[in-house]
Motif scaffolding. Structure first.
Motif, PDB file in Angstrom:
ATOM      1  N   THR A  37       0.808  -1.218   0.000  1.00 52.93           N
ATOM      2  CA  THR A  37       0.000   0.000   0.000  1.00 52.93           C
ATOM      3  C   THR A  37       0.840   1.267   0.000  1.00 52.93           C
ATOM      4  OG1 THR A  37      -1.609  -1.230   1.331  1.00 52.93           O
ATOM      5  CG2 THR A  37      -1.902   1.161   1.195  1.00 52.93           C
ATOM      6  N   HIS A  38       1.969   1.207   0.695  1.00 55.39           N
ATOM      7  CA  HIS A  38       2.782   2.405   0.902  1.00 55.39           C
ATOM      8  C   HIS A  38       4.019   2.441   0.019  1.00 55.39           C
ATOM      9  CE1 HIS A  38       0.111   2.816   4.318  1.00 55.39           C
ATOM     10  NE2 HIS A  38       0.455   1.611   4.709  1.00 55.39           N
TER      11      HIS A  38
ATOM     12  N   TYR B 231      -3.029  -0.234   7.621  1.00 57.04           N
ATOM     13  CA  TYR B 231      -2.944   1.013   8.383  1.00 57.04           C
ATOM     14  C   TYR B 231      -3.038   0.689   9.880  1.00 57.04           C
ATOM     15  CZ  TYR B 231      -4.432   2.636   3.757  1.00 57.04           C
ATOM     16  OH  TYR B 231      -4.546   2.850   2.404  1.00 57.04           O
TER      17      TYR B 231
ATOM     18  N   GLU C  30      -2.153   2.099  12.447  1.00 60.16           N
ATOM     19  CA  GLU C  30      -2.491   3.208  13.334  1.00 60.16           C
ATOM     20  C   GLU C  30      -3.997   3.310  13.585  1.00 60.16           C
ATOM     21  OE1 GLU C  30      -2.571   4.943   9.139  1.00 60.16           O
ATOM     22  OE2 GLU C  30      -1.380   3.470  10.264  1.00 60.16           O
TER      23      GLU C  30
ATOM     24  N   ARG D 149      -8.638   7.000   5.184  1.00 63.75           N
ATOM     25  CA  ARG D 149      -8.093   5.725   4.732  1.00 63.75           C
ATOM     26  C   ARG D 149      -9.068   4.986   3.828  1.00 63.75           C
ATOM     27  NH1 ARG D 149      -3.000   6.959   5.009  1.00 63.75           N
ATOM     28  NH2 ARG D 149      -2.056   6.818   7.087  1.00 63.75           N
TER      29      ARG D 149
END
Length: 407
Positions: A81-82, A262, A264, A321
């Motif tokens: 994803t990143h 994600y 977080e 998100r």
């Protein structure tokens, strides 16, 4: 262009049989060591093959029908994803028969629909065991002489949770699978020939995402088109539909996916004891298991404050998100076929109509096809012959049909 109704009927029968027989249970993991990436990953480019081995593809769960193709299980480099490098596994299939079409043999990157979250749900394992419910469509591609590559996506078989319906991760995996197929000598496929993408449901989302990302992520690919069926283009709307639905397990898959991509977000921190138990359970489940175990669950019974999951989606950090998964913000440069039933009971029809209109407004060559077949599953079977014919037209070099302004 040819349409093969007899083959399509056979594919439909085989699909229904596979779905029924899938209740026997998921395939057991084969040699787990193949799915364990080297650490650190070897240096290289996206799509480079890390390892491969001979495999099989049985079209039926009883393993009576073996595909007439050379089959290689692969592990290849991709990005998550990143944008961080990851290892993804998949399967490359090359028909044993000669290619009789114009030019060199094309490659189709097929993105499968919902498989589950557990490592035993990986398509490469299901194909080898005859449990892949989309096996008949894949077999149809092979019958037409195309090379086929099927990604396992991030986290199916390989370490970590599967990033289910994650736009960037799935799009990268689909595109890098083509590169891997082109670079694998044992596959005997052209390294710069024509390619296409196809998929339905989760696979439709992956196909659509890959089509959007291809101009920037993999511009060297000679992409002739993308078939995207029943695209979950707006996850917030899909979530509303799935809460309390028989396919609630799909919403639970998405919760696991978002938490992994994600961390977080700390989604388990929103859940009560029952919710945390379901969250951990679904991490190991395949599609049939999850549907059977969690049908008609209402998410407000799983959260600590009694709100449904959809109640959090308008708040930060969740809203941003989820918005990142929205398909339609980028412009594919290749033609696209979208097929969706107005009677789909899982993915809302309106969001795909909106996606098609958005792409049309960007100048994309879109063919939007509405069907009236009830249920998400039966609509997939109905789309088979239309997708086959459309792909044949793209590889034959025919002008792509466009019906922008008419839907």
């Amino acid at each position: 262009m040819r349409i093969f109704p007899r083959r399509a009927l056979s594919a439909a029968v085989a699909t229904v049989s596979a779905l029924a027989l899938a209740t026997l249970g998921p395939p057991q993991a084969s040699a787990a060591s193949f799915y364990d990436p080297p650490s650190p990953l070897p240096a290289g480019r996206n799509g480079d093959v890390i390892r491969h081995e001979a495999s099989t593809f049985y079209i039926d769960p009883i393993q009576l029908i073996k595909a007439d193709a050379n089959v290689q299980r692969i592990m290849y480099r991709s990005t998550d994803t990143h944008g961080s490098p990851i290892a993804v596994t998949g399967t490359v299939l090359t028909p044993r028969s000669a290619w009789h079409g114009a030019g060199v043999r094309p490659i189709v990157s097929y993105a499968v629909g919902t498989q589950g979250e557990g490592d035993d749900c990986a398509p490469s394992k299901a194909l080898a065991a005859g449990f892949e419910y989309e096996g008949p469509f894949i077999a149809g591609l092979l019958t037409r002489g195309y090379g086929v590559v099927v990604t396992d996506y991030e986290g199916l078989g390989t370490p970590g949770d599967h990033t289910y319906v994650n736009r960037a991760s799935e799009g990268h995996a689909v595109l890098d699978a083509i590169r891997a197929a082109q670079r694998l000598p044992e596959a005997g496929l052209p390294d710069d020939g024509p390619v296409a993408i196809a998929g339905y449901s989760q696979g439709g989302g992956a196909s659509a995402a890959a089509a959007e990302l291809q101009p920037s992520y993999a511009p060297e690919l000679d992409l002739k088109g993308a078939y995207a069926g029943a695209v979950p283009a707006n996850l917030a709307e899909v979530a509303k539909n799935l809460d309390g639905h028989y396919a609630f397990g799909f919403l639970a898959f998405a919760m696991v996916s978002m938490n992994y991509a994600y961390p977080e977000l700390n989604i388990p921190g929103l859940l009560n004891a029952r919710g945390k138990q379901l969250f951990e359970q679904v991490r190991t489940e395949c599609t049939v298991e999850a549907v059977a175990a969690h049908a008609f669950t209402h998410s407000e019974t799983l959260t600590a404050d009694g709100r449904p999951v959809t109640g959090f989606l308008g708040e930060e950090p969740y809203a941003s998100r989820v918005a990142e998964q929205r398909i339609g913000s980028l412009k594919p440069t290749a033609p696209v076929l979208i097929v969706h039933s107005a009677l789909d009971d899982i993915v809302p029809y309106a969001q795909d109509r909106d996606l098609g209109r958005t792409w049309c407004g960007k100048g994309v060559k879109v063919q939007f096809s509405t069907t009236l077949i009830p249920t998400h599953v039966l609509a997939a079977v109905r789309a088979f012959p239309e997708a086959f014919a459309w792909l044949e037209g793209r590889f034959a070099g025919l002008p792509a049909p466009v019906n922008c302004g008419w839907f």
